[in-house]
Design an enzyme around this catalytic site. Structure first.
Site, PDB file in Angstrom:
ATOM      1  N   ARG A 279     -12.192  16.877   1.575  1.00 58.63           N
ATOM      2  CA  ARG A 279     -11.533  16.249   0.509  1.00 58.63           C
ATOM      3  C   ARG A 279     -11.412  17.230  -0.788  1.00 58.63           C
ATOM      4  NH1 ARG A 279      -8.588  12.154   1.722  1.00 58.63           N
ATOM      5  NH2 ARG A 279     -10.321  10.851   2.339  1.00 58.63           N
TER       6      ARG A 279
ATOM      7  N   HIS B 260      -1.866  17.104   2.852  1.00 58.07           N
ATOM      8  CA  HIS B 260      -2.941  17.660   3.474  1.00 58.07           C
ATOM      9  C   HIS B 260      -2.470  19.036   4.142  1.00 58.07           C
ATOM     10  CE1 HIS B 260      -4.726  13.887   3.184  1.00 58.07           C
ATOM     11  NE2 HIS B 260      -5.125  13.530   4.332  1.00 58.07           N
TER      12      HIS B 260
ATOM     13  N   CYS C 282      -3.723  10.902  10.195  1.00 61.50           N
ATOM     14  CA  CYS C 282      -2.896  11.932   9.794  1.00 61.50           C
ATOM     15  C   CYS C 282      -3.384  13.193   9.983  1.00 61.50           C
ATOM     16  CB  CYS C 282      -2.805  11.576   8.136  1.00 61.50           C
ATOM     17  SG  CYS C 282      -4.474  11.496   7.300  1.00 61.50           S
TER      18      CYS C 282
ATOM     19  N   SER D 110      -4.562  11.257  -1.838  1.00 65.03           N
ATOM     20  CA  SER D 110      -3.992  10.275  -1.114  1.00 65.03           C
ATOM     21  C   SER D 110      -4.290   9.864   0.294  1.00 65.03           C
ATOM     22  CB  SER D 110      -2.124  10.773  -0.999  1.00 65.03           C
ATOM     23  OG  SER D 110      -2.238  12.090  -0.305  1.00 65.03           O
ATOM     24  N   GLY D 111      -5.041  10.456   0.895  1.00 65.27           N
ATOM     25  CA  GLY D 111      -5.228  10.256   2.198  1.00 65.27           C
ATOM     26  C   GLY D 111      -6.365   8.929   2.302  1.00 65.27           C
TER      27      GLY D 111
ATOM     28  N   GLY E 171       0.881  -1.311   0.127  1.00 65.59           N
ATOM     29  CA  GLY E 171       0.202  -0.059  -0.069  1.00 65.59           C
ATOM     30  C   GLY E 171       0.712   1.416  -0.069  1.00 65.59           C
TER      31      GLY E 171
ATOM     32  N   LYS F 279     -12.334  11.900  15.149  1.00 67.92           N
ATOM     33  CA  LYS F 279     -10.845  11.598  15.543  1.00 67.92           C
ATOM     34  C   LYS F 279     -10.015  12.616  15.831  1.00 67.92           C
ATOM     35  CE  LYS F 279     -10.739   7.709  11.837  1.00 67.92           C
ATOM     36  NZ  LYS F 279     -10.265   7.267  10.620  1.00 67.92           N
TER      37      LYS F 279
ATOM     38  N   ARG G  13      -3.365 -11.500  -2.484  1.00 64.12           N
ATOM     39  CA  ARG G  13      -3.092 -10.747  -3.908  1.00 64.12           C
ATOM     40  C   ARG G  13      -1.781 -10.026  -3.936  1.00 64.12           C
ATOM     41  NH1 ARG G  13      -6.910  -7.400  -3.223  1.00 64.12           N
ATOM     42  NH2 ARG G  13      -5.455  -5.570  -2.826  1.00 64.12           N
ATOM     43  N   SER G  14      -1.143  -9.588  -2.981  1.00 60.76           N
ATOM     44  CA  SER G  14      -0.097  -8.896  -3.011  1.00 60.76           C
ATOM     45  C   SER G  14       1.006  -9.913  -2.964  1.00 60.76           C
ATOM     46  CB  SER G  14       0.067  -7.876  -1.947  1.00 60.76           C
ATOM     47  OG  SER G  14      -0.177  -8.102  -0.910  1.00 60.76           O
TER      48      SER G  14
END
Length: 331
Positions: free
Chosen positions: A235, A242, A130, A160-161, A12, A214, A39-40
């Site tokens: 977003r 960010h 983040c 990208s978050g 990831g 959060k 899968r990976s």
């Protein structure tokens, strides 16, 4: 002393950044193992000149001889495999939301509350969200001048978050829009290209999203105070980094100059505040950078006890991978 390190979720966006950060900071790795889904599994990634194959994550004794495990495969995976990871003594540094608010799991930003990492009853340390990390560093610089009472924050969070696939979707949406093709929408509630979406994570009964809650709950835990944080998380169609606009109420009035100097002296922060020369942090130029860049520091016109500022940081870097590696460095 070199350590045996494992990364869960190596394929990831955060897993890939962890590899870069470990190499950039010359972290003392004796042996590195990579784990992922079926899968990976079988994929290979280069680390210090060696191709390392991703192994399929399974229950059992895969972590018997491991010292530190970085997990970035999501909350459900972290919860399912936490006991497997820690049962032989490995420290789990978890990048998901699985354990952040558990009383017996420290939630750590090393520059702010690094000592919390030394008390870990379950051998788990949680990496904050983040957006919380990005705000925490400049906020703590102010908090050291005068206790912070209340925070209002609006975030402008890059694609990208939501991961590597979300970044690819944004790029594809721009291409599709320009070429008058049907726009693919899978990772977000709406098209993100040429748009902003005031919706990150699921809505809660109080009208806030989980992302916004959060920031409220995690900041209180990190700072060990009952300060209030009210967030609006949005977003935006930036690819990476960010941005946040923050209003801070403190116990005593502060001058702009005092806050600028506090930010300048704060580890992990970079003061970038010359608006007279059009110099202020912007996400376009900060991808891959380690710091939280802070500018537009000014008095709040509505309250003499309040300061407002703008900050930008690469949330895959400092907001996830770098923060996790810094925790490991503390250990």
């Amino acid at each position: 002393m070199s350590k045996n390190i494992s990364i869960v979720g190596a394929s990831g966006a955060v897993g890939q950044e962890l590899l870069r950060v470990l190499e950039d900071r010359r972290f003392p790795v004796d042996r590195l193992r990579l784990f992922g889904s079926q899968r990976s599994a079988g994929s290979e990634y280069l680390f210090r000149g060696e191709n390392i194959r991703v192994e399929e994550l399974q229950h059992g004794e895969q972590f018997r001889d491991t010292d530190i495990v970085f997990a970035s495969a999501g909350a459900s995976v972290s919860r399912e495999y936490a006991q497997d990871i820690t049962r032989f003594g490995a420290v789990l540094i978890d990048n998901s939301s699985a354990f952040r608010l558990d009383d017996d799991v420290p939630l750590v930003v090393p520059e702010v509350n690094g000592a919390d990492a030394l008390t870990r009853p379950r051998n788990i340390i949680a990496n904050p969200n983040c957006s919380t990390i990005v705000m925490a560093l400049p906020l703590y610089a102010i908090h050291r001048l005068s206790p912070v009472r209340r925070v209002h924050v609006a975030t402008y969070q890059a694609a990208s978050g939501a991961g590597a696939r979300a970044m690819a979707e944004l790029q594809e949406q721009y291409r599709q829009t320009v070429q008058n093709e049907p726009v693919t929408v899978e990772k977000f509630a709406h098209q993100l290209a040429y748009n902003v979406i005031p919706h990150i994570d699921t809505f809660q009964p109080n009208g806030y999203t989980r992302e916004e809650m959060k920031m409220h709950l995690e900041t209180r835990k990190i700072f060990h105070t009952d300060l209030s944080v009210s967030a609006m998380c949005v977003r935006v169609p930036a690819l990476r980094c960010h941005s946040e606009s923050v209003w801070v109420e403190t116990g005593q009035p502060l001058t702009v100059e005092d806050v600028q100097e506090a930010v300048r002296q704060m580890p992990g922060c970079v003061l970038y505040d010359r608006p007279d020369n059009n110099e202020y942090p912007m996400p376009l130029y900060l991808s891959g950078k380690d710091g939280v860049y802070v500018g537009r520091i000014r008095k709040d016109l509505t309250d003499d006890h309040s300061i407002t500022f703008w900050c930008v940081s690469d949330q895959i870097r400092k907001g996830a991978a770098l923060n996790a590696v810094q925790i490991a460095e503390l250990l």
